[in-house]
Design a protein around this motif. Structure first.
Motif, short mmCIF file in Angstrom:
data_model
loop_
_atom_site.label_atom_id
_atom_site.label_comp_id
_atom_site.label_asym_id
_atom_site.label_seq_id
_atom_site.Cartn_x
_atom_site.Cartn_y
_atom_site.Cartn_z
N ILE A 139 -10.81 -4.39 -2.23
CA ILE A 139 -10.41 -3.16 -2.93
C ILE A 139 -11.55 -2.14 -2.99
O ILE A 139 -11.29 -0.96 -3.21
N GLU A 153 -0.57 3.84 1.38
CA GLU A 153 -1.26 4.50 2.50
C GLU A 153 -0.71 3.95 3.81
O GLU A 153 -0.69 2.74 4.01
N VAL A 203 -10.87 -0.47 0.75
CA VAL A 203 -9.65 0.28 1.03
C VAL A 203 -8.79 0.41 -0.22
O VAL A 203 -8.80 -0.47 -1.08
N LYS A 204 -8.06 1.51 -0.29
CA LYS A 204 -7.15 1.75 -1.42
C LYS A 204 -5.88 0.92 -1.21
O LYS A 204 -5.23 1.01 -0.17
N ILE A 205 -5.55 0.11 -2.22
CA ILE A 205 -4.38 -0.76 -2.15
C ILE A 205 -3.54 -0.53 -3.41
O ILE A 205 -4.07 -0.48 -4.51
N PHE A 206 -2.24 -0.43 -3.22
CA PHE A 206 -1.32 -0.18 -4.33
C PHE A 206 -1.12 -1.42 -5.19
O PHE A 206 -1.16 -1.38 -6.41
N THR A 243 0.83 -1.19 0.00
CA THR A 243 0.00 0.00 0.00
C THR A 243 0.87 1.24 0.00
O THR A 243 2.01 1.20 0.44
N TRP A 247 -6.32 4.84 7.59
CA TRP A 247 -6.31 3.78 6.57
C TRP A 247 -6.10 2.42 7.24
O TRP A 247 -6.77 1.45 6.91
#
Length: 159
Positions: A134, A83, A137-140, A81, A88
């Motif tokens: 996803i 974040e 939460v924002k995940i890279f 991530t 987060w």
């Protein structure tokens, strides 16, 4: 999240023998445990009670065969991530805790931020987990690793 021991409980050799027996089979009678550890029933019962009160024994449970209950597919999910804020992390933890297929989740040092162990019925069920995660939460980056064969799995700590 497992309850942490309230205070450090000192374990002697008899405590460790009792814990080893309980880890092998917590349904054993006190008589059987006492016989196997070379003690009598009342001292063993008192020690087990103290180990529970001290948080060493967190709970008793059963271990199921994943295939028998239709959850024979195991994935390890590597998550990176961008974040790292507390909010987060709270949201991520909440999302994991809401998903019963998540058996373990660890925050790591190194290039991968988190590893998650899942038990699901099949790849489609994994994708449902992935899509739900996803959306929450924002995940890279996510890498899913399918376990082809479980070589060792235990809950027994080497006490």
């Amino acid at each position: 999240m497992p309850q942490q021991p309230e205070k450090k409980t000192r374990l002697d050799a008899l405590d460790r023998k009792i814990l080893a027996q309980l880890q092998l089979d917590a349904s054993q009678s006190l008589d059987d445990i006492a016989r196997k550890v070379g003690s009598s029933k009342t001292p063993v019962w008192n020690r087990i009670r103290k180990l529970r009160e001290g948080g060493v024994i967190q709970r008793q449970t059963v271990v199921l065969d994943p295939d028998a209950v239709g959850l024979g597919t195991c994935f390890f999910v590597l998550i990176r991530t961008s974040e790292h804020e507390a909010e987060w992390q709270k949201k991520f933890l909440r999302a994991l805790n809401m998903r019963p297929e998540v058996l373990e989740a660890h925050r790591l040092a190194g290039e991968i931020d988190y590893i998650v162990k899942l038990r699901v019925r099949d790849a489609r069920a994994y994708d449902e987990f992935y899509q739900a995660l996803i959306a929450e939460v924002k995940i890279f980056n996510v890498t899913a690793l399918l376990s082809m064969e479980e070589l060792k799995s235990t809950t027994i700590l080497p006490v």
